[in-house]
Design an enzyme around this catalytic site. Structure first.
Site, PDB file in Angstrom:
ATOM      1  N   THR A 102      -1.483   5.841  -2.561  1.00 54.43           N
ATOM      2  CA  THR A 102      -1.195   5.373  -3.919  1.00 54.43           C
ATOM      3  C   THR A 102       0.270   5.661  -4.232  1.00 54.43           C
ATOM      4  O   THR A 102       0.799   6.689  -3.795  1.00 54.43           O
ATOM      5  CB  THR A 102      -2.090   6.066  -4.977  1.00 54.43           C
ATOM      6  OG1 THR A 102      -1.513   5.856  -6.280  1.00 54.43           O
ATOM      7  CG2 THR A 102      -2.237   7.555  -4.766  1.00 54.43           C
TER       8      THR A 102
ATOM      9  N   ASP B 239      -7.714   8.202  -6.225  1.00 52.23           N
ATOM     10  CA  ASP B 239      -8.863   9.030  -6.601  1.00 52.23           C
ATOM     11  C   ASP B 239     -10.129   8.230  -6.889  1.00 52.23           C
ATOM     12  O   ASP B 239     -11.235   8.689  -6.615  1.00 52.23           O
ATOM     13  CB  ASP B 239      -8.521  10.017  -7.724  1.00 52.23           C
ATOM     14  CG  ASP B 239      -8.058   9.330  -8.988  1.00 52.23           C
ATOM     15  OD1 ASP B 239      -7.910   8.091  -8.983  1.00 52.23           O
ATOM     16  OD2 ASP B 239      -7.861  10.036  -9.989  1.00 52.23           O
TER      17      ASP B 239
ATOM     18  N   ASP C  52       1.254   6.533  -7.015  1.00 53.94           N
ATOM     19  CA  ASP C  52       1.298   7.464  -8.149  1.00 53.94           C
ATOM     20  C   ASP C  52       1.568   8.921  -7.746  1.00 53.94           C
ATOM     21  O   ASP C  52       1.944   9.728  -8.596  1.00 53.94           O
ATOM     22  CB  ASP C  52      -0.024   7.405  -8.941  1.00 53.94           C
ATOM     23  CG  ASP C  52      -0.304   6.008  -9.486  1.00 53.94           C
ATOM     24  OD1 ASP C  52       0.658   5.240  -9.661  1.00 53.94           O
ATOM     25  OD2 ASP C  52      -1.489   5.693  -9.718  1.00 53.94           O
TER      26      ASP C  52
ATOM     27  N   ASP D 239      -0.544  11.213  -7.186  1.00 58.61           N
ATOM     28  CA  ASP D 239      -1.347  12.016  -8.118  1.00 58.61           C
ATOM     29  C   ASP D 239      -2.603  12.604  -7.491  1.00 58.61           C
ATOM     30  O   ASP D 239      -3.562  12.919  -8.193  1.00 58.61           O
ATOM     31  CB  ASP D 239      -1.737  11.138  -9.332  1.00 58.61           C
ATOM     32  CG  ASP D 239      -2.584   9.928  -8.923  1.00 58.61           C
ATOM     33  OD1 ASP D 239      -2.665   9.632  -7.727  1.00 58.61           O
ATOM     34  OD2 ASP D 239      -3.164   9.293  -9.821  1.00 58.61           O
TER      35      ASP D 239
ATOM     36  N   SER E 164     -11.047   5.606  -5.256  1.00 57.36           N
ATOM     37  CA  SER E 164     -11.584   5.331  -3.915  1.00 57.36           C
ATOM     38  C   SER E 164     -12.254   6.587  -3.342  1.00 57.36           C
ATOM     39  O   SER E 164     -13.265   6.508  -2.643  1.00 57.36           O
ATOM     40  CB  SER E 164     -10.453   4.898  -2.980  1.00 57.36           C
ATOM     41  OG  SER E 164      -9.662   3.933  -3.604  1.00 57.36           O
TER      42      SER E 164
ATOM     43  N   ARG F 165       0.256   5.721 -13.660  1.00 57.38           N
ATOM     44  CA  ARG F 165      -1.007   5.952 -14.383  1.00 57.38           C
ATOM     45  C   ARG F 165      -0.879   7.225 -15.240  1.00 57.38           C
ATOM     46  O   ARG F 165      -0.042   7.257 -16.110  1.00 57.38           O
ATOM     47  CB  ARG F 165      -2.173   6.019 -13.410  1.00 57.38           C
ATOM     48  CG  ARG F 165      -3.422   5.412 -13.980  1.00 57.38           C
ATOM     49  CD  ARG F 165      -4.335   4.884 -12.904  1.00 57.38           C
ATOM     50  NE  ARG F 165      -4.479   5.818 -11.831  1.00 57.38           N
ATOM     51  CZ  ARG F 165      -5.602   6.450 -11.514  1.00 57.38           C
ATOM     52  NH1 ARG F 165      -6.677   6.238 -12.242  1.00 57.38           N
ATOM     53  NH2 ARG F 165      -5.657   7.262 -10.487  1.00 57.38           N
TER      54      ARG F 165
ATOM     55  N   ARG G 149     -10.965  -3.316  -6.735  1.00 59.19           N
ATOM     56  CA  ARG G 149     -11.562  -2.222  -7.521  1.00 59.19           C
ATOM     57  C   ARG G 149     -13.003  -2.672  -7.763  1.00 59.19           C
ATOM     58  O   ARG G 149     -13.228  -3.749  -8.309  1.00 59.19           O
ATOM     59  CB  ARG G 149     -10.826  -2.032  -8.834  1.00 59.19           C
ATOM     60  CG  ARG G 149      -9.328  -1.710  -8.649  1.00 59.19           C
ATOM     61  CD  ARG G 149      -8.715  -1.287  -9.974  1.00 59.19           C
ATOM     62  NE  ARG G 149      -7.258  -1.373  -9.988  1.00 59.19           N
ATOM     63  CZ  ARG G 149      -6.443  -0.411  -9.560  1.00 59.19           C
ATOM     64  NH1 ARG G 149      -6.928   0.703  -9.069  1.00 59.19           N
ATOM     65  NH2 ARG G 149      -5.138  -0.571  -9.633  1.00 59.19           N
TER      66      ARG G 149
ATOM     67  N   ALA H 217      19.141  10.313 -14.842  1.00 65.65           N
ATOM     68  CA  ALA H 217      18.732   9.809 -16.165  1.00 65.65           C
ATOM     69  C   ALA H 217      18.993  10.866 -17.234  1.00 65.65           C
ATOM     70  O   ALA H 217      18.855  12.066 -16.976  1.00 65.65           O
ATOM     71  CB  ALA H 217      17.251   9.440 -16.144  1.00 65.65           C
TER      72      ALA H 217
ATOM     73  N   GLY I 110      -5.620   0.257  -6.064  1.00 66.06           N
ATOM     74  CA  GLY I 110      -4.275  -0.338  -6.038  1.00 66.06           C
ATOM     75  C   GLY I 110      -3.649  -0.171  -4.664  1.00 66.06           C
ATOM     76  O   GLY I 110      -3.743   0.905  -4.071  1.00 66.06           O
TER      77      GLY I 110
ATOM     78  N   HIS J 259       4.719  -4.378 -11.327  1.00 66.60           N
ATOM     79  CA  HIS J 259       4.132  -4.374  -9.979  1.00 66.60           C
ATOM     80  C   HIS J 259       5.143  -4.489  -8.850  1.00 66.60           C
ATOM     81  O   HIS J 259       4.765  -4.349  -7.680  1.00 66.60           O
ATOM     82  CB  HIS J 259       3.059  -5.465  -9.867  1.00 66.60           C
ATOM     83  CG  HIS J 259       1.801  -5.068 -10.582  1.00 66.60           C
ATOM     84  ND1 HIS J 259       1.657  -5.217 -11.942  1.00 66.60           N
ATOM     85  CD2 HIS J 259       0.665  -4.489 -10.135  1.00 66.60           C
ATOM     86  CE1 HIS J 259       0.473  -4.760 -12.303  1.00 66.60           C
ATOM     87  NE2 HIS J 259      -0.158  -4.315 -11.227  1.00 66.60           N
ATOM     88  N   ILE J 260       6.399  -4.735  -9.186  1.00 70.21           N
ATOM     89  CA  ILE J 260       7.429  -4.709  -8.133  1.00 70.21           C
ATOM     90  C   ILE J 260       7.388  -3.349  -7.410  1.00 70.21           C
ATOM     91  O   ILE J 260       7.698  -3.240  -6.229  1.00 70.21           O
ATOM     92  CB  ILE J 260       8.821  -4.988  -8.746  1.00 70.21           C
ATOM     93  CG1 ILE J 260       9.824  -5.310  -7.671  1.00 70.21           C
ATOM     94  CG2 ILE J 260       9.311  -3.849  -9.609  1.00 70.21           C
ATOM     95  CD1 ILE J 260      11.164  -5.792  -8.225  1.00 70.21           C
TER      96      ILE J 260
ATOM     97  N   ARG K 254      -3.285   0.823  10.919  1.00 67.20           N
ATOM     98  CA  ARG K 254      -2.892   0.741  12.338  1.00 67.20           C
ATOM     99  C   ARG K 254      -3.191   2.066  13.054  1.00 67.20           C
ATOM    100  O   ARG K 254      -3.717   2.083  14.167  1.00 67.20           O
ATOM    101  CB  ARG K 254      -1.399   0.418  12.415  1.00 67.20           C
ATOM    102  CG  ARG K 254      -0.804   0.471  13.804  1.00 67.20           C
ATOM    103  CD  ARG K 254       0.689   0.158  13.715  1.00 67.20           C
ATOM    104  NE  ARG K 254       1.363   0.262  14.999  1.00 67.20           N
ATOM    105  CZ  ARG K 254       1.894   1.385  15.466  1.00 67.20           C
ATOM    106  NH1 ARG K 254       1.807   2.505  14.770  1.00 67.20           N
ATOM    107  NH2 ARG K 254       2.502   1.389  16.648  1.00 67.20           N
ATOM    108  N   ALA K 255      -2.867   3.164  12.373  1.00 65.06           N
ATOM    109  CA  ALA K 255      -3.075   4.484  12.995  1.00 65.06           C
ATOM    110  C   ALA K 255      -4.565   4.742  13.233  1.00 65.06           C
ATOM    111  O   ALA K 255      -4.955   5.262  14.289  1.00 65.06           O
ATOM    112  CB  ALA K 255      -2.473   5.572  12.119  1.00 65.06           C
TER     113      ALA K 255
HETATM  114  O1  F6P Z   1      -2.602   3.390  -9.192  1.00 63.95           O
HETATM  115  C1  F6P Z   1      -1.583   2.497  -8.896  1.00 63.95           C
HETATM  116  C2  F6P Z   1      -1.182   1.715 -10.121  1.00 63.95           C
HETATM  117  O2  F6P Z   1      -0.115   0.853  -9.784  1.00 63.95           O
HETATM  118  C3  F6P Z   1      -0.819   2.556 -11.344  1.00 63.95           C
HETATM  119  O3  F6P Z   1       0.474   3.085 -11.265  1.00 63.95           O
HETATM  120  C4  F6P Z   1      -1.008   1.567 -12.457  1.00 63.95           C
HETATM  121  O4  F6P Z   1      -1.330   2.229 -13.669  1.00 63.95           O
HETATM  122  C5  F6P Z   1      -2.188   0.746 -11.982  1.00 63.95           C
HETATM  123  O5  F6P Z   1      -2.273   0.923 -10.575  1.00 63.95           O
HETATM  124  C6  F6P Z   1      -2.076  -0.723 -12.283  1.00 63.95           C
HETATM  125  O6  F6P Z   1      -3.253  -1.330 -11.876  1.00 63.95           O
HETATM  126  P1  F6P Z   1      -3.443  -2.909 -11.734  1.00 63.95           P
HETATM  127  O7  F6P Z   1      -2.690  -3.342 -10.505  1.00 63.95           O
HETATM  128  O8  F6P Z   1      -4.906  -3.072 -11.590  1.00 63.95           O
HETATM  129  O9  F6P Z   1      -2.856  -3.512 -12.959  1.00 63.95           O
END
Ligand code: F6P
Length: 319
Positions: free
Chosen positions: A125, A103, A127, A129, A105, A171, A72, A186, A11, A249-250, A21-22
């Site tokens: 990423t 991870d 995430d 994570d 990758s 994720r 992917r 929140a 992703g 995806h925004i 670039r770096a």
């Molecule tokens: O790992 C980045 C991520 O945006 C996650 O937060 C999400 O679960 C996943 O990728 C979505 O993947 P795709 O863009 O393949 O739907």
């Protein structure tokens, strides 16, 4: 080492361009030839490999996405796919590789190193994570995108006195939900790393309503479950008008924040330094604002740890 390659995989995340670039500029600074590999490991297998010049990475530091594109790749999980990739690297005379991604990758990077090909992982990423780094490239930008969205939802939530469930990406990790939820006050934050009790959530919402709260925000990390299911459960258990927003995806797009641009620049450059120092099979990261590197196998064997003190604080502040 005379020639290195760079690819982005998995992703995308804002700041990947700054990292590319770096790598290119730091490589050329050290008199290396740098090759960009398009579409991640798929492009590596296909030989979609191009020489990069200083100008190839001009005017990209502020752009989201990745100029090298990403993918992917299932084939690279196989020995055959990995061998094809190494043949391409040899064909182009590339002696070291920088892989920017998450991870999945890094699994590919680990395999390449096991086959004797020096590879360095740069964590990119939204995430956040990846063990061995306090922050991954793109997390800060995604966080600010989520905060901006919550601020807007908050306006309409107040006007209509509604409860909003907002589902965010991550994720299996709850970092985006936790940080954005804390940053936006929140009422409830649901993350996969912590158990929660639906009855407690409902009574907290009811208490808030009794003391005159005009709206409530509930952050749900995608790793916990579907935001619409939670919305349904809450509207059934309370008399609150509930709406659900899945940000989707925004969260992956947009111009990287200053933090992500600087992080990406530092980590990308560090990866080149490590290749030149003869390192292989390591990931770069930032811990306590210091650049660090760790064995990739060790990193992949660990579970990501969320800051549970921060989670506790979010609960204390939303009583
Ligand atoms: O790992 C980045 C991520 O945006 C996650 O937060 C999400 O679960 C996943 O990728 C979505 O993947 P795709 O863009 O393949 O739907």
């Amino acid at each position: 080492m005379k020639r290195i390659g760079v690819l982005t995989s998995g992703g995308d995340s804002p700041g990947m361009n700054a990292a590319i670039r770096a790598v290119v500029r730091k490589g050329i600074y050290h008199d290396l030839e740098v090759y960009g590999i398009k579409y991640g490991y798929s492009g590596l297998i296909a030989g979609d490999i191009h020489k990069m010049e200083l100008g190839s990475v001009g005017d990209i530091i502020h752009r989201g996405g990745t100029m090298l594109y990403t993918a992917r790749c299932e084939e690279f999980k196989t020995l055959e796919g990995q061998q094809k990739g190494i043949e391409q690297l040899k064909k182009f005379g590339i002696e070291g590789l920088v892989v920017i991604g998450g991870d999945g990758s890094f699994q590919g990077a680990k395999k390449l190193t096991e086959h004797g090909f020096p590879t360095i992982g740069v964590p990119g990423t939204i995430d956040n994570d990846i063990p061995g780094t306090d922050f991954t490239i793109g997390f800060d930008t995604a966080l600010n995108t989520v905060i901006d969205a919550i601020d807007k939802i908050r306006d309409t939530a107040t006007s209509h006195e509604r409860t909003y469930v907002i589902e965010v990406m991550g994720r299996h990790a709850g970092d985006l939900a936790l940080w954005s939820g804390l940053a936006d006050g929140a009422e409830t934050i649901l993350i996969p790393e912590a158990d929660f009790d639906m009855d407690q959530i409902v009574s907290r919402l009811n208490r808030g309503q009794e003391r005159g709260k005009k709206h409530s925000i509930i952050m749900v990390a995608e790793g916990v479950g579907n935001g619409f299911d939670f919305g349904k459960r809450i509207s059934e258990a309370t008399n609150m008008e509930t709406r659900v927003t899945v940000l989707g995806h925004i969260q992956r797009g947009g111009s990287p924040t200053g933090f992500d641009r600087v992080l990406a620049s530092r980590l990308g450059a560090k990866a080149v330094d490590l290749l030149l120092a003869g390192e292989a099979g390591v990931t770069v990261g930032i811990q306590n604002n210091k650049l660090v590197h760790h064995d990739i196998e060790e990193i992949l064997s660990q579970n990501h740890q969320i800051d549970l003190d921060m989670y506790k604080l979010s609960q204390e502040l939303s009583i």
